[in-house]
Design a protein around this motif. Structure first.
Motif, PDB file in Angstrom:
ATOM      1  N   TYR A   6     -28.485 -12.346   6.829  1.00 31.83           N
ATOM      2  CA  TYR A   6     -27.512 -12.023   7.763  1.00 31.83           C
ATOM      3  C   TYR A   6     -27.455 -12.844   8.989  1.00 31.83           C
ATOM      4  N   MET A   7     -28.930 -11.990   9.686  1.00 29.41           N
ATOM      5  CA  MET A   7     -28.846 -13.103  10.706  1.00 29.41           C
ATOM      6  C   MET A   7     -29.831 -14.678  10.562  1.00 29.41           C
ATOM      7  N   ARG A   8     -30.463 -14.906   9.889  1.00 25.17           N
ATOM      8  CA  ARG A   8     -30.657 -16.431   9.419  1.00 25.17           C
ATOM      9  C   ARG A   8     -29.769 -16.954   9.582  1.00 25.17           C
ATOM     10  N   LEU A   9     -27.922 -16.783   8.960  1.00 27.44           N
ATOM     11  CA  LEU A   9     -26.857 -17.782   7.973  1.00 27.44           C
ATOM     12  C   LEU A   9     -25.894 -17.114   9.881  1.00 27.44           C
ATOM     13  N   LYS A  10     -26.275 -16.227  10.795  1.00 29.18           N
ATOM     14  CA  LYS A  10     -25.164 -15.887  11.270  1.00 29.18           C
ATOM     15  C   LYS A  10     -24.203 -16.510  12.149  1.00 29.18           C
ATOM     16  N   ASP A  11     -24.243 -17.648  12.392  1.00 22.79           N
ATOM     17  CA  ASP A  11     -23.512 -18.356  12.579  1.00 22.79           C
ATOM     18  C   ASP A  11     -22.671 -19.460  11.600  1.00 22.79           C
ATOM     19  N   ARG A  12     -23.704 -19.479  10.980  1.00 18.09           N
ATOM     20  CA  ARG A  12     -22.376 -20.332  10.169  1.00 18.09           C
ATOM     21  C   ARG A  12     -22.054 -19.420   9.479  1.00 18.09           C
ATOM     22  N   ILE A  13     -22.100 -18.287   8.799  1.00 16.61           N
ATOM     23  CA  ILE A  13     -21.048 -16.936   8.300  1.00 16.61           C
ATOM     24  C   ILE A  13     -19.728 -16.971  10.014  1.00 16.61           C
ATOM     25  N   ALA A  14     -19.926 -17.223  10.477  1.00 15.06           N
ATOM     26  CA  ALA A  14     -19.145 -17.364  11.786  1.00 15.06           C
ATOM     27  C   ALA A  14     -18.125 -18.425  11.534  1.00 15.06           C
ATOM     28  N   ALA A  15     -19.000 -19.400  11.581  1.00 16.60           N
ATOM     29  CA  ALA A  15     -17.751 -21.017  11.507  1.00 16.60           C
ATOM     30  C   ALA A  15     -16.681 -20.469  11.013  1.00 16.60           C
ATOM     31  N   LEU A  16     -17.122 -19.990   8.915  1.00 16.43           N
ATOM     32  CA  LEU A  16     -16.551 -20.051   7.808  1.00 16.43           C
ATOM     33  C   LEU A  16     -15.556 -18.933   8.536  1.00 16.43           C
ATOM     34  N   LEU A  17     -15.669 -17.634   8.594  1.00 20.05           N
ATOM     35  CA  LEU A  17     -14.460 -16.691   8.833  1.00 20.05           C
ATOM     36  C   LEU A  17     -13.537 -17.531  10.230  1.00 20.05           C
ATOM     37  N   SER A  18     -14.072 -17.929  10.936  1.00 19.39           N
ATOM     38  CA  SER A  18     -13.261 -18.239  11.828  1.00 19.39           C
ATOM     39  C   SER A  18     -12.396 -19.539  11.702  1.00 19.39           C
ATOM     40  N   ARG A  19     -12.015 -19.490  10.205  1.00 19.33           N
ATOM     41  CA  ARG A  19     -10.597 -20.024   9.997  1.00 19.33           C
ATOM     42  C   ARG A  19      -9.727 -19.196   9.173  1.00 19.33           C
ATOM     43  N   PHE A  20      -9.885 -18.071   8.902  1.00 20.76           N
ATOM     44  CA  PHE A  20      -9.031 -17.512   9.375  1.00 20.76           C
ATOM     45  C   PHE A  20      -9.024 -16.106  10.156  1.00 20.76           C
ATOM     46  N   LEU A  21      -9.574 -16.412  11.065  1.00 17.64           N
ATOM     47  CA  LEU A  21      -9.765 -15.435  12.015  1.00 17.64           C
ATOM     48  C   LEU A  21      -9.916 -16.169  13.307  1.00 17.64           C
TER      49      LEU A  21
ATOM     50  N   GLN B 194     -22.843 -30.144  13.862  1.00 14.18           N
ATOM     51  CA  GLN B 194     -22.792 -29.578  12.568  1.00 14.18           C
ATOM     52  C   GLN B 194     -24.013 -29.046  12.031  1.00 14.18           C
ATOM     53  N   LEU B 195     -25.746 -29.548  12.922  1.00 15.70           N
ATOM     54  CA  LEU B 195     -26.772 -28.990  12.441  1.00 15.70           C
ATOM     55  C   LEU B 195     -26.611 -27.899  12.803  1.00 15.70           C
ATOM     56  N   ALA B 196     -26.898 -27.498  14.381  1.00 13.30           N
ATOM     57  CA  ALA B 196     -26.497 -25.883  14.729  1.00 13.30           C
ATOM     58  C   ALA B 196     -25.887 -24.651  14.144  1.00 13.30           C
ATOM     59  N   VAL B 197     -24.427 -25.034  13.718  1.00 10.80           N
ATOM     60  CA  VAL B 197     -23.865 -24.450  12.890  1.00 10.80           C
ATOM     61  C   VAL B 197     -24.215 -24.168  11.403  1.00 10.80           C
ATOM     62  N   TRP B 198     -24.313 -25.345  10.896  1.00  2.98           N
ATOM     63  CA  TRP B 198     -24.863 -25.256   8.853  1.00  2.98           C
ATOM     64  C   TRP B 198     -26.157 -25.361   8.996  1.00  2.98           C
ATOM     65  N   TYR B 199     -26.550 -24.608  10.061  1.00  3.91           N
ATOM     66  CA  TYR B 199     -28.277 -24.356   9.915  1.00  3.91           C
ATOM     67  C   TYR B 199     -28.464 -22.454  10.918  1.00  3.91           C
ATOM     68  N   SER B 200     -27.211 -22.684  11.591  1.00  9.14           N
ATOM     69  CA  SER B 200     -27.096 -21.239  11.986  1.00  9.14           C
ATOM     70  C   SER B 200     -28.580 -21.596  13.416  1.00  9.14           C
ATOM     71  N   CYS B 201     -28.518 -22.186  14.022  1.00  8.49           N
ATOM     72  CA  CYS B 201     -29.167 -22.769  14.957  1.00  8.49           C
ATOM     73  C   CYS B 201     -28.661 -22.976  16.454  1.00  8.49           C
ATOM     74  N   PRO B 202     -29.038 -22.368  17.682  1.00  6.16           N
ATOM     75  CA  PRO B 202     -28.487 -22.844  18.703  1.00  6.16           C
ATOM     76  C   PRO B 202     -28.177 -23.974  19.932  1.00  6.16           C
ATOM     77  N   GLU B 203     -27.945 -25.380  19.820  1.00  5.67           N
ATOM     78  CA  GLU B 203     -27.509 -26.474  20.076  1.00  5.67           C
ATOM     79  C   GLU B 203     -27.710 -27.005  20.718  1.00  5.67           C
ATOM     80  N   TRP B 204     -29.141 -26.001  21.574  1.00  6.24           N
ATOM     81  CA  TRP B 204     -29.859 -26.760  22.622  1.00  6.24           C
ATOM     82  C   TRP B 204     -31.357 -26.772  21.466  1.00  6.24           C
TER      83      TRP B 204
END
Length: 444
Positions: free
Chosen positions: A59-74, A155-165
């Motif tokens: 989960y900690m590796r993919l937290k931001d990707r998961i959040a983006a997927l859930l945000s479609r319905f939340l 795109q890369l930040a969301v998919w690879y769950s890494c801060p954009e900076w």
């Protein structure tokens, strides 16, 4: 009902994982420290402990990707209670990436927990979100479907769950191909690195036996590499008897690159941490005379490790390598100048995201700037303790030119009498999923 009693109703692996992730994200706790402490404090089966570990790391590796997927319905998950949001994310991770767990089981534990802990209404909302996530099917694993219309760095930040900076820094410094390699490694499971204690009787026979193990991926001297989640039979007893240590293979690789067999003593490890490299050097017969760190707990941990391994500890001091040391302290250890100084400096740790996935969420641009200033202060201070002809070994576990080659270039520009002999970086396609930097310098 007491909230703590309600939490007991969670399945054991999920209950521990929920508490660990909460401590990591809400209280800044180190992932491995939080996980170790929780697993020591509860009675939990080996199977549940393994699932808990997978949930926390995954989960900690993919937290931001998961959040983006859930945000479609939340629409706004920030309005959810912290533990509700974390439970939802853990359940989503199970559904998307753990094939051996039926979807209905993941939905069931999460919805029941939210209903009991918070409210029936929130439980219904979580149920709807997870059901919709399940209906996405293969689309949930399609980067373009999730990130369409976003700028490339986003795109890369969301998919690879890494801060954009961080993504933007890597793109500017290393280009997209290398950035993709670093990002891919950061969401991968790190392989297991082991080191045989060559000071023990039977070490040569043991290294041959372990290297012949069918799961062993690689051997380099007394270092071994095993796949993530794999371990030779009897590893627990070998650890307790001081025959082996766990140490990242990439960390052992960067130390080997600096050719410690050629180091002249006395050696000072000025940022020893818990002593991983200090201990590896002592096992190899390198004369580490002195080890210092800013943490009493880490120094204590090093001494406990050395006791486990049956190795005499070096003289240690609780002090920052960035601060000048009083002459009487050096007189106490019988040294004023060192032939070799190892500076495995505090850094942003962006090269070890596979093993420390929480580091990406703890770092900020401002914090990294502070680390860069600390690294510069350490270099300036320890240079004054380097004997004529002595070597300074600078090491980081990060991927950031400002902490690596630019840091060394700036140090050389302001420092007379020291030259660069060699620089080395882990290749971007390293199979070890970790990336280190080393610079080998020498005083005239």
């Amino acid at each position: 009902m007491n909230p703590k009693k309600k939490d007991v109703l969670l399945p054991p692996a999920r209950a521990v994982a929920l508490e660990c992730v909460n401590e990591i994200l809400e209280h800044g706790q180190d992932l491995q420290a939080a996980l170790d402490a929780r697993l020591r404090s509860v009675r939990i089966s080996m199977v549940d402990a393994a699932l808990c570990t997978e949930l926390v790391y995954g989960y900690m590796r993919l937290k931001d990707r998961i959040a983006a997927l859930l945000s479609r319905f939340l629409k706004d998950d920030s309005k959810l209670p912290n533990k509700c949001r974390i439970a939802l994310g853990l359940a989503a991770y199970e559904m998307l990436y753990l094939d051996r767990i039926p979807v209905y089981a993941s939905v069931d534990w999460c919805v029941n927990y939210v209903k009991r802990q918070f409210s029936q209404g929130l439980g219904k909302l979580v149920n709807a979100v997870l059901r919709n996530l399940d209906r996405m099917g293969g689309e949930a694993h399609d980067m373009q479907a999730l990130t369409a219309g976003m700028p490339r760095s986003k795109q890369l930040a969301v998919w690879y769950s890494c801060p954009e900076w961080i993504v933007q820094m890597w793109l500017a410094a290393y280009g997209e191909e290398n950035t993709l390699a670093y990002l891919t490694a950061g969401i991968s499971s790190a392989p297991v690195g082991l080191r045989v204690n060559r000071t023990k009787t039977g070490a040569d026979a043991l290294i041959e036996e372990l290297a012949a193990h069918p799961d062993c991926l690689k051997r380099n001297g007394y270092s071994l590499l095993f796949p993530a989640g794999a371990a030779p039979v009897g590893m627990k007893s070998m650890l307790s008897e001081g025959q082996i240590s766990r140490q990242s293979f990439a960390s052992q690789e960067v130390l080997a690159v600096t050719e410690p067999e050629k180091w002249q003593g006395p050696v000072w490890d000025c940022c020893c941490g818990r002593g991983g490299k200090t201990i590896a050097l002592l096992e190899a017969g390198v004369p580490v005379r002195y080890a210092s760190d800013t943490s009493r707990e880490r120094l204590r941990g090093m001494r406990e490790e050395l006791e486990r391994l049956g190795i005499e500890p070096p003289f240690s001091l609780l002090r920052s390598a960035a601060d000048p040391v009083a002459p009487e302290v050096w007189e106490e250890v019988g040294e004023v100048a060192f032939r070799t100084i190892l500076a495995d400096v505090p850094c942003s740790g962006l090269g070890t995201l596979s093993r420390r996935p929480d580091a990406r969420y703890h770092r900020t641009p401002e914090g990294v700037r502070d680390l860069i200033a600390t690294q510069a202060a350490i270099l300036d201070n320890i240079a004054g303790h380097l004997a004529p002809g002595g070597r300074l070994i600078y090491v980081t576990c990060t991927v950031n030119p400002d902490e690596n080659e630019r840091q060394i270039a700036a140090f050389l520009e302001r420092t007379e009498g020291i030259r660069l002999e060699r620089e080395w970086q882990s290749p971007q396609d390293s199979p070890y999923m970790e990336f280190f930097y080393a610079a080998m310098l020498r005083r005239a």
